[in-house]
Design an enzyme around this catalytic site. Structure first.
Site, PDB file in Angstrom:
ATOM      1  N   HIS A 123      -9.493  -4.688   5.949  1.00  0.00           N
ATOM      2  CA  HIS A 123      -9.410  -5.527   4.747  1.00  0.00           C
ATOM      3  C   HIS A 123     -10.143  -6.831   5.072  1.00  0.00           C
ATOM      4  CE1 HIS A 123      -7.328  -8.263   1.925  1.00  0.00           C
ATOM      5  NE2 HIS A 123      -6.915  -7.199   1.264  1.00  0.00           N
ATOM      6  N   ASP A 200      -2.691  -5.403  12.089  1.00  0.00           N
ATOM      7  CA  ASP A 200      -2.466  -5.803  10.705  1.00  0.00           C
ATOM      8  C   ASP A 200      -1.557  -4.732  10.092  1.00  0.00           C
ATOM      9  OD1 ASP A 200      -2.530  -6.029   7.979  1.00  0.00           O
ATOM     10  OD2 ASP A 200      -4.695  -6.216   7.797  1.00  0.00           O
ATOM     11  N   GLN A 203       0.010  -2.635   5.507  1.00  0.00           N
ATOM     12  CA  GLN A 203       0.238  -1.355   4.809  1.00  0.00           C
ATOM     13  C   GLN A 203       1.085  -0.384   5.630  1.00  0.00           C
ATOM     14  OE1 GLN A 203      -0.567  -0.847   1.705  1.00  0.00           O
ATOM     15  NE2 GLN A 203      -1.932  -2.575   1.355  1.00  0.00           N
ATOM     16  N   LYS A 226       4.680  -6.817   0.051  1.00  0.00           N
ATOM     17  CA  LYS A 226       4.348  -5.384   0.099  1.00  0.00           C
ATOM     18  C   LYS A 226       5.547  -4.552   0.560  1.00  0.00           C
ATOM     19  CE  LYS A 226      -0.532  -6.234   0.850  1.00  0.00           C
ATOM     20  NZ  LYS A 226      -1.340  -5.854  -0.316  1.00  0.00           N
ATOM     21  N   CYS A 364     -10.894  -4.972  -1.449  1.00  0.00           N
ATOM     22  CA  CYS A 364     -11.105  -5.995  -0.399  1.00  0.00           C
ATOM     23  C   CYS A 364     -11.585  -5.356   0.898  1.00  0.00           C
ATOM     24  CB  CYS A 364      -9.842  -6.812  -0.144  1.00  0.00           C
ATOM     25  SG  CYS A 364      -9.374  -7.837  -1.518  1.00  0.00           S
TER      26      CYS A 364
HETATM   27  N1  PMP Z   1      -4.525  -6.391   5.267  1.00  0.00           N
HETATM   28  C1  PMP Z   1      -4.325  -5.273   4.562  1.00  0.00           C
HETATM   29  C2  PMP Z   1      -4.504  -3.947   5.228  1.00  0.00           C
HETATM   30  C3  PMP Z   1      -3.940  -5.361   3.236  1.00  0.00           C
HETATM   31  O1  PMP Z   1      -3.742  -4.250   2.526  1.00  0.00           O
HETATM   32  C4  PMP Z   1      -3.767  -6.632   2.639  1.00  0.00           C
HETATM   33  C5  PMP Z   1      -3.370  -6.774   1.181  1.00  0.00           C
HETATM   34  N2  PMP Z   1      -4.020  -5.903   0.312  1.00  0.00           N
HETATM   35  C6  PMP Z   1      -3.975  -7.765   3.421  1.00  0.00           C
HETATM   36  C7  PMP Z   1      -4.352  -7.600   4.729  1.00  0.00           C
HETATM   37  C8  PMP Z   1      -3.803  -9.142   2.874  1.00  0.00           C
HETATM   38  O2  PMP Z   1      -2.460  -9.343   2.509  1.00  0.00           O
HETATM   39  P1  PMP Z   1      -2.010 -10.629   1.695  1.00  0.00           P
HETATM   40  O3  PMP Z   1      -2.916 -10.739   0.520  1.00  0.00           O
HETATM   41  O4  PMP Z   1      -0.595 -10.339   1.323  1.00  0.00           O
HETATM   42  O5  PMP Z   1      -2.131 -11.799   2.625  1.00  0.00           O
END
Ligand code: PMP
Length: 406
Positions: A123, A200, A203, A226, A364
């Site tokens: 991401h 990270d 997910q 999440k 993203c």
């Molecule tokens: N890493 C991953 C794998 C994600 O899916 C996301 C959110 N889609 C993020 C980072 C960023 O998370 P946040 O917007 O809650 O900071």
């Protein structure tokens, strides 16, 4: 134990509504999850009866809420099985957690010519902060490639590790494809060369049991929103030795021990990394959400969601012209797909009109989309409150899209 989905759905008031006069089917759980009533009630109770800034007052409300905030930290610590609760730092979310590590670790350990390894599945939140470090320190970003199924090539990963590698930062689960990476193995491989690893977990935290000591990761980060918790709260888990050695990311109130105009000394862990007033309401909400998830049981959640994934994969695969993007052996309940000759955005808009919320776009993960040679996908991401009947509605909606474009 099997989950009582009907009962569970009643815990989530938002699910019980119609959009465009159709019952809402919410398949955008990868972006954010809905909140059970207990979490909503917890926040309302704090604001209506308990609110006071924490860690500062000697008065009753402040002391009570400070205790509740620190209890929430214990709940998170036990949930991820950190060795100490002070290894759990509250942040605003995954993005802030990664930025904190990238900045602080980068300041301390990364110098000109050093290398940072990420993967093709990341991401933007786990790409851009590392690019910034590379720009600042004149370091080099290396990227682990993937195969056609969307799985990381671990042989290539091994080859990328060098004496110059200072840190590996990879996601546990890809938000765009659903691939579950074998992070345990990746951590073991990096540790053989004394290289720390950031996971990270944005997910993975909501889909599987995480034990940071068993994984032996150096950092694990996730967002509350999440995992059925309020927005604006997240976690940065770091091993004590790193957090102690790294300089703070943000500075200001609460993170100090002593301030004079000549010099400042920093507070102990975890407060060194929690400058300013933290989102204590959401932190307590996160603990409530975690307890809710624990009550359902992560094993039960994983089993149920796997069943949904298998059902949906089988069903969607019968649709002519539909191609699932991301077919890894090990996946969580996410299906990314494209429709032949139909733009994902157009399809998403029509599917929405049938009451089904899916995500469209690059998720993203633009470099990943570039690699796959597509400009985006439609993504359905399932939670334990979703049902096979809802998947049938997605299937019908896709058939309608195809009909409209034929
Ligand atoms: N890493 C991953 C794998 C994600 O899916 C996301 C959110 N889609 C993020 C980072 C960023 O998370 P946040 O917007 O809650 O900071």
């Amino acid at each position: 134990m099997s989950l009582d989905i009907k009962k569970i759905r009643n815990d989530f008031p938002i699910l019980n509504q119609q959009v465009y006069k159709k019952p809402l089917v919410y398949f955008d759980n990868g972006a954010t999850t809905q909140k059970p009533q207990v979490v909503i009630d917890e926040e309302a109770k704090i604001y209506s009866q308990e609110n006071s800034n924490i860690h500062r007052g000697v008065h009753y409300l402040s002391e009570q809420l400070t205790q509740r905030y620190e209890d929430a930290r214990k709940v998170v610590s036990e949930f991820i099985n950190s060795a100490h609760d002070y290894e759990v730092v509250f942040t605003s979310g995954t993005t802030e957690s990664i930025n904190a590590v990238a900045f602080s670790f980068g300041e301390k350990y990364i110098n000109e010519g050093d290398e940072i390894i990420i993967s093709s599945l990341e991401h933007h939140a786990n790409i851009v902060p590392w690019q910034m470090v590379c720009d600042r320190e004149k370091a080099v970003l290396k990227v682990i490639p993937i195969n056609d199924k969307g799985e990381l090539l671990l042989d290539e990963y091994q080859k990328l590790l060098s004496p110059k590698t200072k840190i590996v930062a990879v996601n546990h689960v890809s938000n765009a494809l659903g691939t579950v990476n074998d992070v345990k193995r990746m951590i073991d491989i990096a540790h053989q060369k004394d290289i720390p690893v950031l996971i990270d977990g944005a997910q993975s935290i909501q889909h599987s049991k995480i034990d940071v000591q068993e994984l032996d990761c150096d950092f694990y980060v996730f967002s509350g929103h999440k995992i059925y918790a309020p927005n604006g709260i997240g976690v940065l888990y770091g091993k004590e030795k790193w957090l102690n050695d790294m300089p703070p990311f943000m500075t200001g109130g609460e993170m100090i021990k002593k301030v004079t105009f000549e010099k400042t000394t920093f507070n102990e862990l975890p407060f060194k990394f929690e400058a300013g007033t933290p989102n204590y309401v959401a932190a307590i909400g996160l603990a409530t959400a975690i307890k809710y998830v624990q009550k359902l049981g992560l094993e039960n959640i994983a089993a149920y969601e796997k069943d949904l994934l298998e059902y949906a994969t089988k069903k969607l695969n019968t649709i002519d012209g539909l191609r699932i993007i991301g077919t890894a052996e090990n996946k969580i309940s996410v299906i990314s797909f494209v429709l032949e000759n139909i733009h994902h955005y157009d399809a998403g808009m029509i599917i929405d009109k049938m009451g089904v919320a899916v995500r469209t776009g690059h998720h993203c993960a633009e470099p990943l989309m570039d690699f796959l040679n597509i400009d985006g996908t439609l993504r359905a991401s399932f939670s334990f409150y979703n049902t096979k009947e809802e998947i049938d509605k997605l299937y019908d909606a896709i058939l309608t899209v195809k009909q409209m474009f034929s």
